[in-house]
Design a protein around this motif. Structure first.
Motif, short mmCIF file in Angstrom:
data_model
loop_
_atom_site.label_atom_id
_atom_site.label_comp_id
_atom_site.label_asym_id
_atom_site.label_seq_id
_atom_site.Cartn_x
_atom_site.Cartn_y
_atom_site.Cartn_z
N ALA B 370 1.74 11.11 9.25
CA ALA B 370 2.54 12.56 9.97
C ALA B 370 3.57 12.59 8.47
CB ALA B 370 2.33 12.53 11.31
N ARG B 371 4.08 13.41 9.05
CA ARG B 371 5.22 14.19 7.47
C ARG B 371 6.50 12.94 8.19
NH1 ARG B 371 8.61 18.60 6.60
NH2 ARG B 371 8.33 18.95 9.25
N GLU B 372 6.71 12.75 8.91
CA GLU B 372 7.96 11.99 9.17
C GLU B 372 7.27 10.59 9.11
OE1 GLU B 372 6.46 12.83 13.35
OE2 GLU B 372 6.63 14.03 10.72
N ASP B 373 6.25 9.92 8.93
CA ASP B 373 6.16 8.83 8.51
C ASP B 373 6.15 7.61 7.36
OD1 ASP B 373 4.44 8.76 10.74
OD2 ASP B 373 2.78 8.37 10.68
N VAL B 374 5.92 6.78 8.23
CA VAL B 374 6.39 6.01 6.39
C VAL B 374 5.31 5.73 6.08
CG1 VAL B 374 6.50 3.50 5.99
CG2 VAL B 374 8.02 4.02 7.73
N PRO B 375 5.83 6.39 4.65
CA PRO B 375 4.03 6.07 3.78
C PRO B 375 3.42 4.35 4.21
CG PRO B 375 6.32 6.01 1.73
CD PRO B 375 7.12 6.06 3.57
N LEU B 376 2.59 4.22 3.89
CA LEU B 376 1.62 3.13 3.79
C LEU B 376 0.41 3.03 3.43
CD1 LEU B 376 1.11 1.84 8.08
CD2 LEU B 376 2.35 0.96 6.01
N ASP B 377 -0.21 1.65 2.48
CA ASP B 377 -1.05 2.01 1.73
C ASP B 377 -2.99 1.58 2.24
OD1 ASP B 377 -0.63 2.71 -1.54
OD2 ASP B 377 0.86 1.59 -0.67
N ALA B 378 -3.22 2.26 1.79
CA ALA B 378 -4.41 1.89 3.41
C ALA B 378 -5.83 2.62 2.93
CB ALA B 378 -4.13 2.20 4.35
N VAL B 379 -7.24 1.31 2.66
CA VAL B 379 -8.39 2.07 2.41
C VAL B 379 -9.23 1.78 3.45
CG1 VAL B 379 -7.83 1.33 -0.01
CG2 VAL B 379 -9.00 -0.67 1.76
N ALA B 380 -10.86 2.11 3.64
CA ALA B 380 -11.56 1.43 4.92
C ALA B 380 -12.32 0.84 3.88
CB ALA B 380 -12.31 2.83 4.90
N ALA B 381 -12.54 -0.53 5.24
CA ALA B 381 -13.42 -1.16 4.65
C ALA B 381 -15.11 -1.05 4.89
CB ALA B 381 -13.20 -2.20 5.54
N PRO B 382 -15.86 -1.77 4.62
CA PRO B 382 -17.29 -1.06 4.82
C PRO B 382 -17.72 -0.66 6.02
CG PRO B 382 -17.28 -2.47 3.13
CD PRO B 382 -16.49 -2.74 3.30
N ASP B 383 -17.00 -1.21 6.87
CA ASP B 383 -17.67 -1.21 8.27
C ASP B 383 -17.11 -0.43 8.83
OD1 ASP B 383 -14.82 -1.96 8.55
OD2 ASP B 383 -15.79 -4.34 9.74
N GLY B 384 -16.13 0.61 8.74
CA GLY B 384 -15.14 1.60 8.62
C GLY B 384 -13.69 1.25 9.91
N THR B 385 -13.42 0.18 9.25
CA THR B 385 -11.82 -0.75 9.90
C THR B 385 -11.13 -0.16 8.78
OG1 THR B 385 -12.90 -2.55 10.86
CG2 THR B 385 -10.59 -2.65 10.37
#
Lengths: 598, 598
Positions: B370-385
């Motif tokens: 969301a616009r107000e959120d802290v930016p966070l680096d994230a990726v999806a694992a092969p199982d979708g987690t």
């Protein structure tokens, strides 16, 4: 003889395993330690449950890494054994399995092993328990049955004997003849498992790929023969570790297991079953369908005529030459869609065939469906297909199933009068994934058919396995097929292969009558040209019609396919010069074309 | 370097395979003959499709049983080859694979083999085609790479070179060092496959169990190093026959395949990727649930306090010691039921971790929800987690995900103040059946974790496989688990293991607060007494609470389980003395108890 099964051979909770073993007719069980540990029932409750189910607790297994160890370690082992003997007393088990040690602490000292095993047996005797010592094929120092027996003999304790296991003996290639040198009363237990011949690590082979006798490549019956000649009269007990059985429902697995033991006992002369009555032909194939039009349009285009209708049920008989196909639009059709539901097998003794099937635990179906019907002997195959044992006019003393049908005026072509279908060449039935090996065993033992080698076929979405069962003259051929995974429903197609003496003319006639043949890619024919050097004209004909071509050492095979209705499609096949196969090299192209046509 | 993949490594129609290879970023394909034969596309159409997808046709394969045969047979082989060269011209493929003969007609005569291969190369040259001759590990007379190279050298034809295949070389235990004796320009092609170390027939091993580099037991990178030192600059091409990949979706398999090549190229210095950033701890685990009560009741009874709420989303932070659990009741919860949906990993360089993940083809998730959120680096694992790379207060220059949360007044226990949960010990994530090996490779290459050996665990309804990935100090441990079959949903439970310094007190507290622990059968404790000689009082405590016990060479492990909510349960674990495992010997008892509690 007494039959028994190790709980590890079946899936589920201990209670589920016991129930399945009892229902399938086993006399006893070997209780595997982990099944007991994981059970909420106390040993006394398990004992009572077994008694209620008519099962003896024939073996508790196993004690491991007991013998040929330093004294302090052995003292700990005895302490552990005492715990287990107390447990066995509560459980009502009087024989314990001791597997030869795999412990790094074990030393190569037969005298020490014998002394410690005698001491263990001495303790066991106080609890009324016998110790059965078995050589694991991967035991650290003791890995052969004769070695284990030498140690037992040296120990010379009345409560110590040996346990023989067909897997451990045959997987190492040991000669089982030496078993006859062991006095029968010193063989305390006999565990049986078969296995496919695989060149792999014996521990992995044992843990994951064992199967029931008759399903693999070992001569288990020969081994049992040797054991019986010693005077052994204990149980024949199945101990099968198998990744597939672990997932399968316990009930059907237990039935298959018991069937394999019954067949084995017949082979070694330990039991008498009604003799096999080998079918001599295919009387009919029955399709159920909720919507007749797509099926009958194909049949008509193939040259079949609707010749009769059942007197009491919505079933039509379609015939051409000696190929008879029933089209059933009854309740099963509405439930399951278009599929191959039943097969009529010509039998010289239908009642005898059914008696044998029943003795080998095949569910017998009601002889009459309706009061006015001709009585027919029938059983269910493991995949649910109904097998009818028929006498289609070949014996006036036997009822003819066709008496239930009223002619409708059409007559089929006389065989030979037109280049059409002469008979049913083979049927291909998709098997439940968990029961592929059982299906072959069923057809072999119950119907007396021969099982051929299984072949792998590459479908675009996984490997299929296929195995044919046939009678001696090839007038009954059934291809059993299974997908790559339990859910592989994309490939659950069954088919009906129709023999013709001229596949080109038959295919042309089908097309001319509005039938659609499965299109085969042009690349396939370019390859055929590269491989076989067929005349260009012949190739052009195949290309035009979608006819596939194969050769083996005996002859030539030409075949083509209709499109699929529900789960069913038809194949036209022309065998020449004694070709024995089913066109397996062409199956990947056919399967890809079927996926593309979806 | 150029990357390529053989179409046989992927499932589906040729079109599906090409699309998947292109999307995953491959530069080219090897076209397997059967895929072409089964395709309705003409060679010209396949060529155009490849061009549209940015794929080169790097190899056509294979020609078989060509060389060292009687002259009349060789004449037929040349005829067949001419057909294939014509096809390759249409296809736009300029290299053909010739595998060493397995034909019973082949003779052991290197001079004849060289002469016939030279003749084949001469013909190929007319079509602008090069012939790459490869030793099959099970070739009749030629089964080693150096032997194949001697024949190629003897033939001395410019259009004839050798093809090296890591499986054929390493499965035979050949020393790959000798590769450096081959001039790089005479290595026309390099095929790569890894395989688990299995003691089995090499043909079966090759046909069914190959895997992508880094997933098996071979030193594929070492071999590639030798090849690169010859000056070889052709493609690195994956050729993997595998029963699982045959069933899996082509898209994800192609991505996993390309990831394995990228990681291999990094290892051999052929490409530079952002360096791995190994996570240093678990920042949080996020559960999604449509119904908070059952989850939060367990958390509260375990001693967690609800400490904060997300400013913009229905997400609560529950905390105890350094264990942080997010409970999310957003839209995903209503869709998927209660499950573990995301994991926060402490990272010294979150942006760097995400860059590496992206370079290794992990889908990158939007940095801000969301616009107000802290930016966070994230990726999806092969199982979708979802994997979030976090800096939980450890670096003031980096955003802290907790800034999105508003304290709600409760404070968690200070670590050590009460004998509760101190941190998350490990997470167990169920993997898609088709991607178990890929999951381990992902965690190893993308996250820089170490993969431990995989272990088999007996569930009552099938074998499970489990493999842990960890960082060096064990502060990040993830157990990857897969069921026995693609549909094995009975075992698709995930869990969150919470570390405590006193599992007995923690379990008592949980119970006293109304929590229910998984009941463990009494038989388990009888066996524990037999095996370990624990004091009766200690055993009585374990028995009362359902605490399981294990030991390894390093220490002791005590653990117990809550009942399951949706797909999730919690485990309390106490590690002592450097115990390294996860209580695997107790898993069958735990799994049976979970089935019984259903």
């Amino acid at each position: 003889m007494r039959t028994s099964i190790a709980t590890v051979s079946l899936s589920g909770s201990l209670t589920e395993k016991l129930t399945a073993a009892s229902r399938a007719g086993f006399d006893g069980v070997e209780i595997f330690e982990n099944d007991l540990l994981a059970s909420p029932l106390t040993p006394e409750e398990i004992r009572a449950r077994c008694a209620d189910l008519g099962l003896g607790v024939d073996l508790y297994q196993p004690l491991r890494d007991i013998e040929a160890v330093p004294e302090d370690e052995f003292a700990r082992n005895l302490r552990r054994a005492r715990h287990k003997f107390e447990l066995m007393r509560r459980l009502g088990a009087d024989t314990v399995l001791v597997c030869s040690s795999v412990s790094p602490l074990a030393v190569d000292d037969d005298a020490l092993a014998a002394r410690q095993l005698a001491e263990l047996a001495h303790l066991a005797q106080d609890f009324g328990i016998r110790v059965a010592y078995e050589a694991l094929a991967w035991g650290r120092h003791v890995s052969t049955y004769d070695h284990a027996w030498r140690i037992v003999a040296a120990a010379g304790h009345p409560a110590l004997g040996t346990c023989l296991d067909s897997f451990h003996i045959l997987s190492r290639g040991s000669d089982p003849k030496g078993i006859e040198d062991i006095p029968g009363e010193k063989i305390f237990f006999l565990q049986l498992a078969d296995a496919p011949r695989l060149a792999m690590d014996v521990l992995q082979w044992s843990r994951h790929y064992r199967c029931f006798p008759g399903q693999g490549g070992f001569d288990v019956a020969g081994l049992v023969g040797h054991v019986l000649r010693t005077g052994y009269r204990g149980p024949l007990s199945l101990e099968v570790f198998n990744d597939v059985f672990r997932q399968a429902e316990a009930g059907p697995t237990a039935v298959d297991a018991h069937r394999s033991l019954l067949a084995l006992m017949e082979t070694v002369g330990a039991t008498a079953l009604p003799p096999p009555v080998v079918p001599t032909g295919i009387a009919f194939a029955e399709l159920v369908t909720p919507d007749t039009a797509p099926v009958t349009a194909r049949l008509a285009a193939l040259g079949f005529a609707r010749t009769a209708r059942h007197r009491g049920k919505p079933v039509d008989l379609w015939q051409q030459g000696d190929a008879r196909i029933l089209v059933n639009t009854g309740p099963a059709a509405r439930r399951d869609g278009t599929q191959l539901a039943a097969v009529g097998l010509e039998s010289p003794d239908p009642a005898g065939a059914a008696r044998r099937a029943e003795a080998l635990l095949a569910p017998v179906l009601p002889r009459r469906r309706a009061r006015e019907d001709v009585p027919l002997d029938a059983v269910a195959a493991p995949d649910g297909t109904e097998l009818f044992f028929c006498a289609t006019g070949h014996d006036p003393r036997l009822p003819d199933w066709r008496s239930d049908f009223e002619p409708v005026g059409h007559t089929p072509d006389t065989p030979g009068s037109a280049p059409g279908v002469t008979r049913i060449d083979h049927l291909a039935l998709t098997q439940p994934w968990h029961q592929f090996d059982e299906a072959a065993l069923f057809h072999r033992t119950v119907l007396g058919l021969r099982a051929q080698e299984s072949v792998d076929v590459a479908d675009p979405y996984g490997l299929l396995r296929s195995r044919a069962v046939t009678n001696a003259d090839g007038s009954v051929r059934i291809a059993l097929t299974v997908g790559a995974a339990p859910t592989d429903d994309t490939v659950r197609a069954q088919h009906l292969a129709l023999a013709t003496d001229d596949v080109v003319t038959a295919a042309r006639r089908f097309r001319a009558a509005g039938g659609r043949l499965l299109p085969v890619p042009a690349n396939y024919y370019d390859d055929l040209a590269a491989r076989h050097g067929l005349p260009e004209e012949e190739l052009a004909t195949y290309r035009e019609l979608g006819i596939l071509y194969d050769r083996d050492a005996h002859g030539v095979f030409r075949h083509c396919y209709t499109t699929t209705v529900g789960r069913v499609f038809f194949e036209l096949v022309q065998r020449e010069g004694g070709y024995r196969g089913y066109g397996a090299p062409n199956a990947p192209v056919r399967l890809a074309a079927q996926h593309a046509a979806r």
